[in-house]
Write a protein that holds these residues in place. Structure first.
Motif: not given
Length: 269
Positions: A159, A168-171, A164-165, A106
């Motif tokens: 990252e 993403s707002p959740r991250v 992790e992405d 990603n």
């Protein structure tokens, strides 16, 4: 006290190294690998009379303005392979293992939201709290510098090391909740969900966009870059020490004053 602007992008592996070195310099953390302390890439800058101004930017806009089409590591596969090898090696020497030997699937990620949140936090905790309450901002709190440096580093860590992405707002909500919302900065900071909402307001969007435009006006072409009070520029993590010592050695430099225009101040509400 002099100011040095730290222009960075969350898609930039070398910006990650600079972010770690600055975090350690600001917080007094030491390299767990003492054998590597003397290596230039592992030395920490002296910030005793330097104020670091964190300036997150969007590299695609910078590349477009400077005639580049994409990340060099993507455009030239061999360079991309070496870049990840080199950053992996340097972070290992800095006692931070886990950087991937090759890009995650990603990468490069969408860094816009992370950049906006970092820009917002770079204005100071009082700015964030004022934005949250629709009030007037008060002067920055000193504690904010370390909180900002920690948050920026943790986004890079999530990252590149965590895979992790960060688009993403959740991250980003989780990272904000752990490293910003709970920090002791003299004001009650909004939680991660609210911080994401604030990062999507027009004032923050415009501030982040204007910050990138300021980088273009400074003739920057990559990240990390460092600009000084007198308008000089240093490109790359390997010039971090020189950038922080620029004010001490400026009289020794036999060249016209400055490379770029003096950096515009970061916009405020």
């Amino acid at each position: 006290m002099v100011s040095v602007n730290f222009w960075f992008e969350f898609a930039s592996p070398y910006s990650m190294i600079s972010a770690l070195r600055l975090l350690r310099a600001l917080t007094g953390r030491i390299n767990p690998n003492p054998e590597a302390e003397g290596l230039p890439s592992c030395q920490l800058p002296d910030l005793s009379d330097v104020s670091i101004v964190y300036r997150p930017i969007l590299l695609p806009a910078l590349f477009a303005a400077s005639g580049q089409t994409m990340l060099p590591g993507v455009q030239v596969p061999a360079k991309g392979k070496y870049m990840f090898h080199d950053v992996h090696r340097t972070l290992s020497l800095l006692g931070c293992p886990g950087f991937p030997a090759r890009p995650h699937t990603n990468w490069p990620p969408n860094t816009v939201l992370a950049g906006r949140m970092a820009w917002m936090l770079a204005q100071g905790p009082s700015y964030v709290c004022a934005l949250n309450s629709s009030g007037e901002p008060s002067p920055k709190l000193e504690q904010g510098a370390q909180v900002l440096a920690e948050f920026v580093w943790r986004v890079f860590e999530a990252e590149f090391i965590g895979g992790e992405d960060i688009g993403s707002p959740r991250v980003l909500e989780r990272l904000w909740n752990v490293y910003v919302a709970k920090a002791d900065v003299g004001s009650e900071m909004p939680n991660g969900e609210r911080a994401v909402e604030l990062a999507n307001t027009s004032v923050v969007k415009n501030g982040y966009r204007d910050n990138t435009q300021a980088a273009i006006a400074c003739k920057l072409f990559g990240a990390p870059s460092f600009t000084t009070d007198d308008g000089d520029m240093y490109w790359g993590n390997d010039h971090l020490l020189e950038a922080m010592a620029h004010h001490k050695v400026r009289s020794l430099l036999d060249q016209p004053l400055g490379y770029c225009t003096k950096s515009a101040p970061s916009p405020k509400i």
